[in-house]
Motif scaffolding. Sequence first.
Motif, mmCIF file in Angstrom:
data_model
loop_
_atom_site.group_PDB
_atom_site.id
_atom_site.type_symbol
_atom_site.label_atom_id
_atom_site.label_comp_id
_atom_site.label_asym_id
_atom_site.label_seq_id
_atom_site.Cartn_x
_atom_site.Cartn_y
_atom_site.Cartn_z
ATOM 1 N N UNK A 92 -3.999 -10.305 -12.149
ATOM 2 C CA UNK A 92 -3.947 -8.852 -12.148
ATOM 3 C C UNK A 92 -3.227 -8.369 -10.923
ATOM 4 N N UNK A 93 -2.768 -9.291 -9.821
ATOM 5 C CA UNK A 93 -1.838 -9.328 -8.542
ATOM 6 C C UNK A 93 -1.094 -10.564 -8.395
ATOM 7 N N UNK A 94 -0.079 -10.301 -7.395
ATOM 8 C CA UNK A 94 0.649 -11.359 -6.961
ATOM 9 C C UNK A 94 0.754 -10.901 -5.495
ATOM 10 N N UNK A 95 0.738 -12.069 -4.592
ATOM 11 C CA UNK A 95 1.130 -11.909 -3.228
ATOM 12 C C UNK A 95 2.793 -11.937 -2.990
ATOM 13 N N UNK A 96 3.145 -11.111 -2.183
ATOM 14 C CA UNK A 96 4.545 -11.079 -1.990
ATOM 15 C C UNK A 96 4.657 -11.691 -0.479
ATOM 16 N N UNK A 97 3.764 -11.386 0.512
ATOM 17 C CA UNK A 97 4.089 -12.012 1.717
ATOM 18 C C UNK A 97 2.593 -11.705 2.786
ATOM 19 N N UNK A 98 2.516 -12.386 3.598
ATOM 20 C CA UNK A 98 1.380 -12.348 4.279
ATOM 21 C C UNK A 98 1.639 -12.951 5.797
ATOM 22 N N UNK A 99 0.650 -12.516 6.640
ATOM 23 C CA UNK A 99 0.800 -12.790 8.077
ATOM 24 C C UNK A 99 1.798 -11.880 8.792
ATOM 25 N N UNK A 100 1.022 -10.684 9.418
ATOM 26 C CA UNK A 100 -0.307 -10.322 9.329
ATOM 27 C C UNK A 100 -0.586 -9.394 8.010
ATOM 28 N N UNK A 101 -1.822 -9.452 7.409
ATOM 29 C CA UNK A 101 -2.340 -8.786 6.348
ATOM 30 C C UNK A 101 -1.600 -9.379 5.159
ATOM 31 N N UNK A 104 1.565 -7.024 -1.635
ATOM 32 C CA UNK A 104 1.989 -7.719 -2.861
ATOM 33 C C UNK A 104 1.955 -6.633 -4.101
ATOM 34 N N UNK A 105 1.978 -7.202 -5.527
ATOM 35 C CA UNK A 105 2.191 -6.308 -6.563
ATOM 36 C C UNK A 105 0.779 -6.579 -7.265
ATOM 37 N N UNK A 106 0.456 -5.310 -7.963
ATOM 38 C CA UNK A 106 -0.422 -5.171 -8.947
ATOM 39 C C UNK A 106 -0.039 -5.014 -10.394
ATOM 40 N N UNK A 107 -0.796 -5.474 -11.151
ATOM 41 C CA UNK A 107 -0.597 -5.309 -12.823
ATOM 42 C C UNK A 107 -0.808 -4.010 -13.302
ATOM 43 N N UNK A 126 -5.035 -0.801 -0.185
ATOM 44 C CA UNK A 126 -4.467 0.300 -0.406
ATOM 45 C C UNK A 126 -3.387 -0.027 -1.763
ATOM 46 N N UNK A 127 -3.471 0.963 -2.590
ATOM 47 C CA UNK A 127 -2.640 0.517 -3.758
ATOM 48 C C UNK A 127 -1.676 1.914 -3.917
ATOM 49 N N UNK A 128 -0.275 1.492 -4.136
ATOM 50 C CA UNK A 128 0.734 2.568 -4.307
ATOM 51 C C UNK A 128 1.665 1.914 -5.171
ATOM 52 N N UNK A 129 1.775 2.946 -6.403
ATOM 53 C CA UNK A 129 2.519 2.488 -7.404
ATOM 54 C C UNK A 129 1.870 1.122 -7.930
ATOM 55 N N UNK A 130 3.008 0.157 -8.035
ATOM 56 C CA UNK A 130 2.549 -1.212 -8.503
ATOM 57 C C UNK A 130 2.446 -2.212 -7.452
ATOM 58 N N UNK A 131 2.250 -1.621 -6.101
ATOM 59 C CA UNK A 131 2.202 -2.449 -4.885
ATOM 60 C C UNK A 131 0.730 -2.179 -4.245
ATOM 61 N N UNK A 132 0.579 -3.137 -3.392
ATOM 62 C CA UNK A 132 -0.818 -3.368 -2.745
ATOM 63 C C UNK A 132 -0.674 -3.750 -1.348
ATOM 64 N N UNK A 133 -1.374 -3.216 -0.352
ATOM 65 C CA UNK A 133 -1.524 -3.835 0.938
ATOM 66 C C UNK A 133 -3.098 -3.816 1.429
ATOM 67 N N UNK A 134 -3.335 -4.934 1.985
ATOM 68 C CA UNK A 134 -4.530 -5.102 2.627
ATOM 69 C C UNK A 134 -4.627 -5.663 4.006
ATOM 70 N N UNK A 135 -5.122 -5.047 4.951
ATOM 71 C CA UNK A 135 -5.211 -5.371 6.411
ATOM 72 C C UNK A 135 -6.133 -6.299 6.696
ATOM 73 N N UNK A 136 -6.155 -7.556 6.143
ATOM 74 C CA UNK A 136 -6.922 -8.595 6.562
ATOM 75 C C UNK A 136 -6.671 -9.411 7.555
ATOM 76 N N UNK A 137 -7.572 -10.120 8.323
ATOM 77 C CA UNK A 137 -7.153 -11.089 9.298
ATOM 78 C C UNK A 137 -6.859 -12.293 8.639
ATOM 79 N N UNK A 138 -5.561 -12.666 9.017
ATOM 80 C CA UNK A 138 -5.294 -14.180 8.513
ATOM 81 C C UNK A 138 -5.019 -15.170 9.648
ATOM 82 N N UNK A 139 -5.327 -14.773 10.905
ATOM 83 C CA UNK A 139 -5.198 -15.523 11.899
ATOM 84 C C UNK A 139 -3.905 -15.170 12.809
ATOM 85 N N UNK A 140 -3.543 -15.830 13.483
ATOM 86 C CA UNK A 140 -2.068 -15.519 14.331
ATOM 87 C C UNK A 140 -0.875 -15.303 13.641
#
Length: 177
Positions: A92-101, A104-107, A126-140
């Motif tokens: 249902x999703x795929x990650x495009x990029x990370x760090x920071x946050x 990606x895309x959602x189905x 946050x889901x906008x159109x077929x994309x998402x963003x989540x501000x989660x701590x992934x370290x430095x």
Amino acid sequence: MAPPRDEEITQWTAELTAFTELYRSAEVAGSEEAVSHAGWHAGARLGTSTASGRLLAYNDSGVEAECVFREGDQPLFNIMSHGYGADTAERGFAVWSSRPGVLGAVDTGVRRLEVADADGVVIPADIVAHTFAVDVDLGSTPQTVDEVFAPWDPPELTVRVYGEDDALRYEGPLLSA
């Protein structure tokens, strides 16, 4: 498929530059999601309260891009000429990029996505159109090219993806090592 021609890249870069200028102006006015230019549209965004951050953008032609805002500098663009291309059907999703946050895309049919850390703290995406963003701590955040490509152990984060009628569609790791 053939790689894009230099002329196409130059055109997309010019279009994205104009698009991001309009987007940033609208962001200040509080209406950034309505921005479009030359077929480009705003997707999900990380760092909405800062002069930096990242925005996913998509074009009616199928081209997609990650726009990296840097305070005091021109944005950088990671342009995907044939779209991101990752399959979102299974999870249902795929990650495009990370760090920071995470971006990606959602189905189609995904209504909600949330990430839980090891302590059970839940952060909604946050889901906008077929994309998402989540501000989660992934370290430095990597600061150099060497850091970008250095081995990295992502934190254990669980993603939950919900579809129609808020039915759980997938639960499992957000990132894989």
